[in-house]
Structure formats: structure tokens, C-alpha cells
Design a protein around this motif. Sequence first.
Motif, PDB file in Angstrom:
ATOM      1  N   MET A  72      11.951  -2.099   4.116  1.00  0.00           N
ATOM      2  CA  MET A  72      11.191  -1.321   5.087  1.00  0.00           C
ATOM      3  C   MET A  72      10.101  -0.559   4.347  1.00  0.00           C
ATOM      4  SD  MET A  72      14.369   0.129   7.334  1.00  0.00           S
ATOM      5  CE  MET A  72      13.380   0.659   8.713  1.00  0.00           C
ATOM      6  N   VAL A  73       8.945  -0.449   4.967  1.00  0.00           N
ATOM      7  CA  VAL A  73       7.872   0.390   4.454  1.00  0.00           C
ATOM      8  C   VAL A  73       7.657   1.457   5.504  1.00  0.00           C
ATOM      9  CG1 VAL A  73       5.446   0.510   3.818  1.00  0.00           C
ATOM     10  CG2 VAL A  73       6.820  -1.455   3.129  1.00  0.00           C
ATOM     11  N   VAL A  78       9.744  -4.718   7.251  1.00  0.00           N
ATOM     12  CA  VAL A  78       8.880  -5.739   6.669  1.00  0.00           C
ATOM     13  C   VAL A  78       9.559  -7.099   6.675  1.00  0.00           C
ATOM     14  CG1 VAL A  78       7.644  -6.447   4.580  1.00  0.00           C
ATOM     15  CG2 VAL A  78       7.660  -4.054   5.259  1.00  0.00           C
ATOM     16  N   GLY A  79      10.849  -7.131   6.400  1.00  0.00           N
ATOM     17  CA  GLY A  79      11.571  -8.396   6.402  1.00  0.00           C
ATOM     18  C   GLY A  79      12.966  -8.243   5.827  1.00  0.00           C
ATOM     19  N   SER A  80      13.734  -9.310   5.941  1.00  0.00           N
ATOM     20  CA  SER A  80      15.106  -9.287   5.436  1.00  0.00           C
ATOM     21  C   SER A  80      15.513 -10.696   5.035  1.00  0.00           C
ATOM     22  CB  SER A  80      16.065  -8.730   6.491  1.00  0.00           C
ATOM     23  OG  SER A  80      16.031  -9.535   7.652  1.00  0.00           O
ATOM     24  N   GLY A  81      16.634 -10.790   4.370  1.00  0.00           N
ATOM     25  CA  GLY A  81      17.111 -12.100   3.956  1.00  0.00           C
ATOM     26  C   GLY A  81      18.452 -12.008   3.257  1.00  0.00           C
ATOM     27  N   TRP A 105       1.207 -10.928   8.543  1.00  0.00           N
ATOM     28  CA  TRP A 105       0.189  -9.882   8.393  1.00  0.00           C
ATOM     29  C   TRP A 105       0.355  -8.772   9.414  1.00  0.00           C
ATOM     30  CZ3 TRP A 105      -1.557  -9.549   3.916  1.00  0.00           C
ATOM     31  CH2 TRP A 105      -1.884 -10.664   3.153  1.00  0.00           C
ATOM     32  N   SER A 106       0.739  -9.107  10.630  1.00  0.00           N
ATOM     33  CA  SER A 106       0.881  -8.057  11.645  1.00  0.00           C
ATOM     34  C   SER A 106       1.988  -7.076  11.269  1.00  0.00           C
ATOM     35  CB  SER A 106       1.157  -8.665  13.024  1.00  0.00           C
ATOM     36  OG  SER A 106       2.377  -9.385  13.004  1.00  0.00           O
ATOM     37  N   GLY A 107       2.990  -7.549  10.530  1.00  0.00           N
ATOM     38  CA  GLY A 107       4.088  -6.674  10.140  1.00  0.00           C
ATOM     39  C   GLY A 107       3.761  -5.740   8.997  1.00  0.00           C
ATOM     40  N   VAL A 108       2.777  -6.076   8.174  1.00  0.00           N
ATOM     41  CA  VAL A 108       2.484  -5.241   7.007  1.00  0.00           C
ATOM     42  C   VAL A 108       1.119  -4.567   7.067  1.00  0.00           C
ATOM     43  CG1 VAL A 108       4.005  -6.542   5.471  1.00  0.00           C
ATOM     44  CG2 VAL A 108       1.597  -7.174   5.644  1.00  0.00           C
ATOM     45  N   SER A 109       0.374  -4.777   8.144  1.00  0.00           N
ATOM     46  CA  SER A 109      -0.977  -4.211   8.206  1.00  0.00           C
ATOM     47  C   SER A 109      -0.959  -2.687   8.180  1.00  0.00           C
ATOM     48  CB  SER A 109      -1.731  -4.734   9.430  1.00  0.00           C
ATOM     49  OG  SER A 109      -1.051  -4.364  10.616  1.00  0.00           O
TER      50      SER A 109
END
Length: 155
Positions: A72-73, A78-81, A105-109
Amino acid sequence: MRLKIALIAAVALASVSCAGFGKGGFKDPIVTFKNVRVGGIGLTGGTLDVILSVYNPNGYRLDASRVTYKVMVDSLDVGSGAMDKHFTVQSNDSTDVILPLHFNWSGVSAAGRELMKNGTVPYRVLGDLTVGSGVGDFTIQYDRTGDFNSLGGVR
């Protein structure tokens, strides 16, 4: 009859001793977020390599079998795995684990704008680590926070 009672008492005592040794003799590994680097960039997003450091405070090696992670930011996911690749951490030593993270990009903009504006963004990395040892298998949860600086990396 006394021999039977003594045998039962000895088995019970051995069982209690072994059960107490299990987790009591095991120190949780320490997972820290070490760094992040760009793995690749495309039109819709890219991949990041999330680098965790796993420290083993035990006097014996640990064999890890699974790591799950979520990055998370600020409050943005931001993502997981998950990674099911085995790795070993020797006694009183650290091992770096590189975890691939796919993003769009939409998730980190928003995080990118914050990084350009202030030079830092707060991060959070959480998940769990499954390790095997001579005293059994354990799953340990980790949750680390800090600041990522565009010039100096992780703080």
C-alpha cells in the motif's frame, strides 16, 4: 501396577515437555521492507520488484515455503500476491526475497503525484510468511510501514 503408573507418568511428562518446546523454542523471523525497484513498464502499467529482508534469529536454519504480500502507498492498495518458491534463511542470518508486483497506472498515479510533490510517500507492506524448522511449521504475520524517498529509497 506401579510400573504401569510410572510408564504413563513418563509418557505424559515427555508429551508435555515436547509440546512446551514447540513454539516456545522458536523465535519469529523478522521481515522488513528493504527496497522497491522497477521491473518493467508498459502502456497500462508495469511490474515492481518488492524486496523484503527475512532475518532468522534462531540457532538453526528456516526453510520458507510461502510468502503472501500486499503493498500500500498511503492508503492506496497498489497490489498483492503470493510466492510459493522455497528459500532458506540460515541461523542468525538474513536473506533477501524478491517479490513481483504487477500494477496499473490508475492505481499508482496518486502515489506518483505525491512522490513528485513531496519527495516521499508513506508505504505499508503486510502479509504472512510460512516457515518450517526442526520444531514444526509456523506462519508468521508481518506488517511494516515507513516512508519511501525518491532520492534515498526506504526509511
